[in-house]
Design a protein around this motif. Structure first.
Motif, PDB file in Angstrom:
ATOM      1  N   THR A  12       0.758  -1.217  -0.077  1.00 41.00           N
ATOM      2  CA  THR A  12       0.250  -0.077   0.148  1.00 41.00           C
ATOM      3  C   THR A  12       1.031   1.381  -0.006  1.00 41.00           C
ATOM      4  OG1 THR A  12      -0.044  -0.083   2.595  1.00 41.00           O
ATOM      5  CG2 THR A  12      -2.027  -1.284   1.256  1.00 41.00           C
ATOM      6  N   GLY A  13       0.223   2.435   0.040  1.00 40.11           N
ATOM      7  CA  GLY A  13       1.018   3.887  -0.091  1.00 40.11           C
ATOM      8  C   GLY A  13       1.700   3.787  -0.987  1.00 40.11           C
ATOM      9  N   LEU A  14       3.003   4.720  -1.327  1.00 34.38           N
ATOM     10  CA  LEU A  14       3.877   4.950  -2.355  1.00 34.38           C
ATOM     11  C   LEU A  14       4.595   3.514  -2.685  1.00 34.38           C
ATOM     12  CD1 LEU A  14       5.521   8.184  -0.948  1.00 34.38           C
ATOM     13  CD2 LEU A  14       3.577   7.954  -2.888  1.00 34.38           C
ATOM     14  N   ALA A  15       4.804   2.765  -1.664  1.00 32.67           N
ATOM     15  CA  ALA A  15       5.413   1.562  -2.225  1.00 32.67           C
ATOM     16  C   ALA A  15       4.352   0.710  -3.131  1.00 32.67           C
ATOM     17  CB  ALA A  15       5.733   0.354  -1.014  1.00 32.67           C
ATOM     18  N   GLU A  19       5.038  -0.354  -7.136  1.00 34.35           N
ATOM     19  CA  GLU A  19       4.730  -1.839  -7.416  1.00 34.35           C
ATOM     20  C   GLU A  19       3.655  -2.048  -8.653  1.00 34.35           C
ATOM     21  OE1 GLU A  19       4.699  -5.731  -4.523  1.00 34.35           O
ATOM     22  OE2 GLU A  19       2.792  -4.721  -4.536  1.00 34.35           O
ATOM     23  N   ASN A  20       2.450  -1.268  -8.447  1.00 30.30           N
ATOM     24  CA  ASN A  20       1.311  -1.762  -9.244  1.00 30.30           C
ATOM     25  C   ASN A  20       0.644  -0.696 -10.195  1.00 30.30           C
ATOM     26  OD1 ASN A  20       0.910  -4.417  -7.856  1.00 30.30           O
ATOM     27  ND2 ASN A  20       0.835  -3.047  -6.059  1.00 30.30           N
ATOM     28  N   TRP A  21       1.602   0.348 -10.301  1.00 33.22           N
ATOM     29  CA  TRP A  21       0.954   1.641 -11.268  1.00 33.22           C
ATOM     30  C   TRP A  21       0.330   1.198 -12.328  1.00 33.22           C
ATOM     31  CZ3 TRP A  21       2.609   3.152 -15.740  1.00 33.22           C
ATOM     32  CH2 TRP A  21       3.841   2.700 -16.314  1.00 33.22           C
ATOM     33  N   SER A  70     -10.458   1.087   2.759  1.00 28.16           N
ATOM     34  CA  SER A  70     -10.777   0.018   1.736  1.00 28.16           C
ATOM     35  C   SER A  70      -9.578  -0.097   0.791  1.00 28.16           C
ATOM     36  CB  SER A  70     -12.196  -0.010   0.996  1.00 28.16           C
ATOM     37  OG  SER A  70     -12.169   1.437   0.522  1.00 28.16           O
ATOM     38  N   TYR A  71      -9.575  -0.973  -0.055  1.00 32.80           N
ATOM     39  CA  TYR A  71      -8.575  -1.201  -1.029  1.00 32.80           C
ATOM     40  C   TYR A  71      -8.897  -1.078  -2.502  1.00 32.80           C
ATOM     41  CZ  TYR A  71      -6.378  -3.201   3.199  1.00 32.80           C
ATOM     42  OH  TYR A  71      -5.776  -3.145   4.281  1.00 32.80           O
ATOM     43  N   LEU A  72     -10.150  -1.650  -2.887  1.00 25.67           N
ATOM     44  CA  LEU A  72     -10.442  -1.927  -4.223  1.00 25.67           C
ATOM     45  C   LEU A  72     -11.656  -1.113  -4.525  1.00 25.67           C
ATOM     46  CD1 LEU A  72      -9.497  -5.412  -5.034  1.00 25.67           C
ATOM     47  CD2 LEU A  72      -8.147  -3.413  -5.469  1.00 25.67           C
ATOM     48  N   THR A  73     -12.366  -0.517  -3.669  1.00 22.95           N
ATOM     49  CA  THR A  73     -13.673   0.149  -3.957  1.00 22.95           C
ATOM     50  C   THR A  73     -13.652   1.581  -4.556  1.00 22.95           C
ATOM     51  OG1 THR A  73     -13.484   1.447  -1.833  1.00 22.95           O
ATOM     52  CG2 THR A  73     -14.893  -0.434  -1.836  1.00 22.95           C
ATOM     53  N   ILE A  74     -14.406   1.676  -5.434  1.00 22.10           N
ATOM     54  CA  ILE A  74     -14.452   3.258  -6.239  1.00 22.10           C
ATOM     55  C   ILE A  74     -15.304   3.910  -5.550  1.00 22.10           C
ATOM     56  CG2 ILE A  74     -14.769   4.210  -8.309  1.00 22.10           C
ATOM     57  CD1 ILE A  74     -12.420   2.608  -8.272  1.00 22.10           C
ATOM     58  N   ASN A  75     -15.030   5.370  -5.229  1.00 24.06           N
ATOM     59  CA  ASN A  75     -16.177   6.158  -4.487  1.00 24.06           C
ATOM     60  C   ASN A  75     -16.558   7.169  -5.552  1.00 24.06           C
ATOM     61  OD1 ASN A  75     -13.679   5.631  -2.340  1.00 24.06           O
ATOM     62  ND2 ASN A  75     -15.856   5.470  -1.403  1.00 24.06           N
ATOM     63  N   GLY A  76     -17.915   7.504  -5.430  1.00 22.98           N
ATOM     64  CA  GLY A  76     -18.429   8.449  -6.513  1.00 22.98           C
ATOM     65  C   GLY A  76     -19.936   8.501  -6.249  1.00 22.98           C
ATOM     66  N   ILE A 325     -12.294  -4.707  -9.909  1.00 21.16           N
ATOM     67  CA  ILE A 325     -11.570  -5.654  -9.858  1.00 21.16           C
ATOM     68  C   ILE A 325     -11.448  -6.449 -10.800  1.00 21.16           C
ATOM     69  CG2 ILE A 325     -11.797  -7.943  -8.485  1.00 21.16           C
ATOM     70  CD1 ILE A 325     -13.261  -6.407  -6.406  1.00 21.16           C
ATOM     71  N   ASN A 326     -12.249  -6.662 -11.692  1.00 21.33           N
ATOM     72  CA  ASN A 326     -12.416  -7.576 -12.962  1.00 21.33           C
ATOM     73  C   ASN A 326     -11.299  -6.951 -13.868  1.00 21.33           C
ATOM     74  OD1 ASN A 326     -14.515  -9.006 -12.090  1.00 21.33           O
ATOM     75  ND2 ASN A 326     -16.064  -7.850 -12.948  1.00 21.33           N
ATOM     76  N   ASN A 327     -10.782  -5.609 -13.824  1.00 17.97           N
ATOM     77  CA  ASN A 327     -10.107  -4.966 -14.768  1.00 17.97           C
ATOM     78  C   ASN A 327      -8.356  -5.101 -14.263  1.00 17.97           C
ATOM     79  OD1 ASN A 327     -11.732  -4.316 -16.692  1.00 17.97           O
ATOM     80  ND2 ASN A 327     -12.438  -2.530 -15.914  1.00 17.97           N
ATOM     81  N   GLY A 328      -8.312  -5.772 -13.069  1.00 14.27           N
ATOM     82  CA  GLY A 328      -7.052  -6.162 -12.611  1.00 14.27           C
ATOM     83  C   GLY A 328      -6.587  -5.274 -11.453  1.00 14.27           C
ATOM     84  N   ALA A 329      -7.165  -4.161 -11.033  1.00 12.49           N
ATOM     85  CA  ALA A 329      -6.827  -3.279  -9.941  1.00 12.49           C
ATOM     86  C   ALA A 329      -6.106  -4.117  -8.747  1.00 12.49           C
ATOM     87  CB  ALA A 329      -7.976  -2.247  -9.488  1.00 12.49           C
ATOM     88  N   LYS A 330      -5.249  -3.458  -8.224  1.00 12.58           N
ATOM     89  CA  LYS A 330      -4.495  -4.296  -7.106  1.00 12.58           C
ATOM     90  C   LYS A 330      -4.597  -3.162  -5.860  1.00 12.58           C
ATOM     91  CE  LYS A 330      -2.420  -7.698  -9.527  1.00 12.58           C
ATOM     92  NZ  LYS A 330      -2.904  -7.446 -10.593  1.00 12.58           N
ATOM     93  N   THR A 331      -4.751  -2.057  -5.851  1.00  8.57           N
ATOM     94  CA  THR A 331      -4.601  -1.227  -4.621  1.00  8.57           C
ATOM     95  C   THR A 331      -5.627   0.105  -4.761  1.00  8.57           C
ATOM     96  OG1 THR A 331      -2.983   0.618  -5.571  1.00  8.57           O
ATOM     97  CG2 THR A 331      -2.202  -1.565  -4.405  1.00  8.57           C
ATOM     98  N   ALA A 332      -5.858   0.742  -3.853  1.00 11.51           N
ATOM     99  CA  ALA A 332      -6.620   1.844  -4.003  1.00 11.51           C
ATOM    100  C   ALA A 332      -6.131   2.988  -4.684  1.00 11.51           C
ATOM    101  CB  ALA A 332      -6.856   2.565  -2.638  1.00 11.51           C
ATOM    102  N   TRP A 333      -4.897   3.026  -5.346  1.00  8.14           N
ATOM    103  CA  TRP A 333      -4.451   3.809  -6.397  1.00  8.14           C
ATOM    104  C   TRP A 333      -5.290   3.833  -7.643  1.00  8.14           C
ATOM    105  CZ3 TRP A 333      -1.549   7.885  -5.526  1.00  8.14           C
ATOM    106  CH2 TRP A 333      -0.738   7.843  -3.950  1.00  8.14           C
ATOM    107  N   ALA A 334      -6.005   2.700  -7.804  1.00  6.31           N
ATOM    108  CA  ALA A 334      -6.968   2.609  -9.047  1.00  6.31           C
ATOM    109  C   ALA A 334      -7.882   3.659  -8.997  1.00  6.31           C
ATOM    110  CB  ALA A 334      -7.432   1.328  -9.346  1.00  6.31           C
ATOM    111  N   ASN A 335      -8.478   3.808  -7.847  1.00  5.00           N
ATOM    112  CA  ASN A 335      -9.425   4.679  -7.401  1.00  5.00           C
ATOM    113  C   ASN A 335      -9.023   6.194  -7.924  1.00  5.00           C
ATOM    114  OD1 ASN A 335     -12.090   6.154  -6.593  1.00  5.00           O
ATOM    115  ND2 ASN A 335     -11.593   5.575  -4.298  1.00  5.00           N
TER     116      ASN A 335
END
Length: 531
Positions: A12-15, A19-21, A70-76, A325-335
């Motif tokens: 998580t975080g900057l690491a 790792e997962n950008w 949370s890790y993979l939720t999208i807020n909106g 999730i289906n598109n392969g997101a790993k962390t909250a950076w996807a949000n």
């Protein structure tokens, strides 16, 4: 979870960004393509300017993703909030849409303060108090309302003012008197939403529906036709996005309508966010668990910021989160990326957004509404038991006939009355009795005494959350009386999750009567049949 899978959990975080950008950026882009038309459509259907939903998605992605639990939720913005926000605009504005919008922004700001307090005081388990059938009834009623109101927009018609049932009754009249060009765009968009997923491409159906809508809007010259009335058929956002910012008006803070809006917005936003975050955790391939209290606080802060600058309230949305999730997101950076791309797009491609026909957005909302209120939902509830279907239907009619809060309250009252009719002692309605013992170092026995119901099982839920992992948990129902569907469903999910993390679970006790053949139906235990 074994050692190898634990080591594979994304950082998580900057690491985590380093790792997962790549995977998170790709998922964020694809989620943005789904979110853009939804944000615009939800805004318009809620009585807000179209840009309000975009503001919320940006805040939810860029800000809330950095502070949420949370890790993979999208807020909106989400379809479930259309009903309460539109009701607030109409009640507070009293015919003046812009005034109603600014009064509702003030209600959102106050509601967000309540959410922050709920998160601070560890009320992330709020969703536990609502019976499953009542929650499903609320969402189904919202779906029906969306379909009823947006059907007229799809047909290019405006119903006569009146009750919701009046709006429903006018759908045939709108069909017979529809605007042919608008109707064509709407039905093409709806057809694409239904058929496109069968193609199997990663490009989301909503963006294809919108692009086809733009093409036909250009062909019919809807953008330049009736220039003075251009926003009647296409999205109207300012050329300068900063001009989309509006500030709340708190002058109605002493009115009853204002506080009804505050309670409705805070309840629905919190409840949907918690339910969605819990559902997304089940889909997470790494089986991570959201900090619901922190998540609720983060959503409250996001709503505070969004409300102060003209945005809709937000939730953790299950549709966009599932796509994430289906598109392969790993962390909250996807949000975060989804919100950042939304910001860049609205600044760089304003004219393209201004070309989107409202008919395509209405078709998208009707499609979403159908999934909330599909016949399959009624069938699934009926499978659990006739009493669940009755509570479900009562909640739906309660919401349609009154409002969301009263409809849910009616469903809860009916559920409590059914429990009393089945012999639950009044003092057991809101107080649960159970023991937790550890006969040896590897075994924990959770013994239920009396009834376990939606209205009393929160202490049990908290106690189970504190149990050590990797043991054998025995759920002893042999001295129980009534175990309702909500509790059965929770225990089932808990057992699955506990076993996925290396533990073992089993149940002891035989039901004298179950209220349907469903494995998680409510059940009665009796002295004669306890084992």
């Amino acid at each position: 979870m074994n050692k190898q899978s634990r080591s594979a959990i994304p950082k998580t975080g900057l690491a985590g960004l380093k790792e997962n950008w790549h995977s998170d950026l790709q998922s964020g882009l694809l989620v943005f393509l789904i979110a853009l038309p939804l944000c615009l459509g939800i805004s318009v259907a809620s009585g807000f300017p179209p840009s309000a939903g975009i503001i919320t998605a940006i805040v939810g992605g860029v800000l809330v993703s950095r502070i949420s639990g949370s890790y993979l939720t999208i807020n909106g913005p989400a379809a479930g909030l259309i009903v309460v926000v539109l009701a607030a605009v109409q009640a507070l504005g009293e015919g003046d849409a812009m005034a109603g919008y600014r009064y509702t922004l003030a209600a959102i700001v106050v509601a967000s303060g309540l959410q922050v307090l709920m998160g601070k005081y560890k009320m992330g388990q709020l969703s536990s108090f609502f019976p499953t059938s009542v929650v499903h009834g609320m969402l189904t009623a919202i779906g029906i309302i969306i379909i009823a109101t947006q059907s007229h927009v799809m047909l290019g018609a405006t119903p006569e003012p009146g009750s919701l049932f009046s709006v429903m009754a006018q759908i045939p009249n709108s069909l017979f008197n529809m605007n042919a060009e608008i109707g064509l765009i709407s039905f093409l968009s709806l057809l694409i939403l239904i058929i496109w997923p069968l193609v199997g491409t990663k490009i989301p159906a909503p963006i294809i529906a919108v692009l086809v809508g733009i093409l036909f809007a250009w062909h019919f010259d809807l953008i330049h036709d009736q220039a003075a009335n251009r926003t009647k058929y296409v999205v109207g956002i300012p050329d300068d996005f900063l001009a989309s910012f509006y500030f709340p008006d708190f002058s109605k803070i002493t009115s009853m309508a204002f506080w009804e809006a505050v309670l409705s917005i805070s309840l629905v936003s919190s409840l949907e966010s918690l339910l969605s975050a819990t559902a997304v955790d089940k889909l997470d391939p790494y089986k991570r668990h959201s900090d619901l209290d922190r998540d609720l606080t983060a959503v409250g802060i996001g709503n505070l910021v969004a409300g102060l600058i003209g945005g809709l309230p937000m939730i953790a949305d299950i549709v966009r989160s599932s796509a994430n999730i289906n598109n392969g997101a790993k962390t909250a950076w996807a949000n975060f990326f989804h919100g950042l791309i939304m910001l860049l797009f609205v600044v760089l491609f304003t004219e393209l957004i201004q070309s989107i026909p409202r008919a395509s957005l209405a078709a998208l909302l009707v499609y979403v509404g159908y999934h909330l209120a599909s016949p399959e939902t009624f069938y699934r509830v009926r499978e659990v038991g006739k009493e669940q279907l009755f509570i479900f239907v009562v909640t739906i009619f309660g919401v349609l006939a009154t409002d969301l809060l009263m409809g849910m309250l009616l469903g809860i009252i009916v559920k409590l009355a059914i429990n009393l009719a089945r012999g639950v002692w009044p003092n057991n309605l809101f107080k649960i009795h159970f023991t937790i013992q550890q006969p040896d170092k590897d075994t924990v026995t959770v013994k239920l005494l009396g009834s376990a119901l939606f209205s009393n099982f929160l202490p049990l839920k908290k106690a189970l959350a504190r149990l050590d992992k990797g043991k054998t948990i025995i759920f002893d129902f042999s001295e129980g009386y009534l175990i309702d569907h909500t509790v059965m469903e929770y225990i089932h999910d808990y057992m699955q999750d506990y076993e996925a993390q290396g533990g073992r679970c089993r149940k002891v006790g035989k039901a004298f009567e179950t209220f349907s053949n469903h494995a998680l139906a409510a059940r009665l235990m009796t002295e004669d049949d306890r084992k």
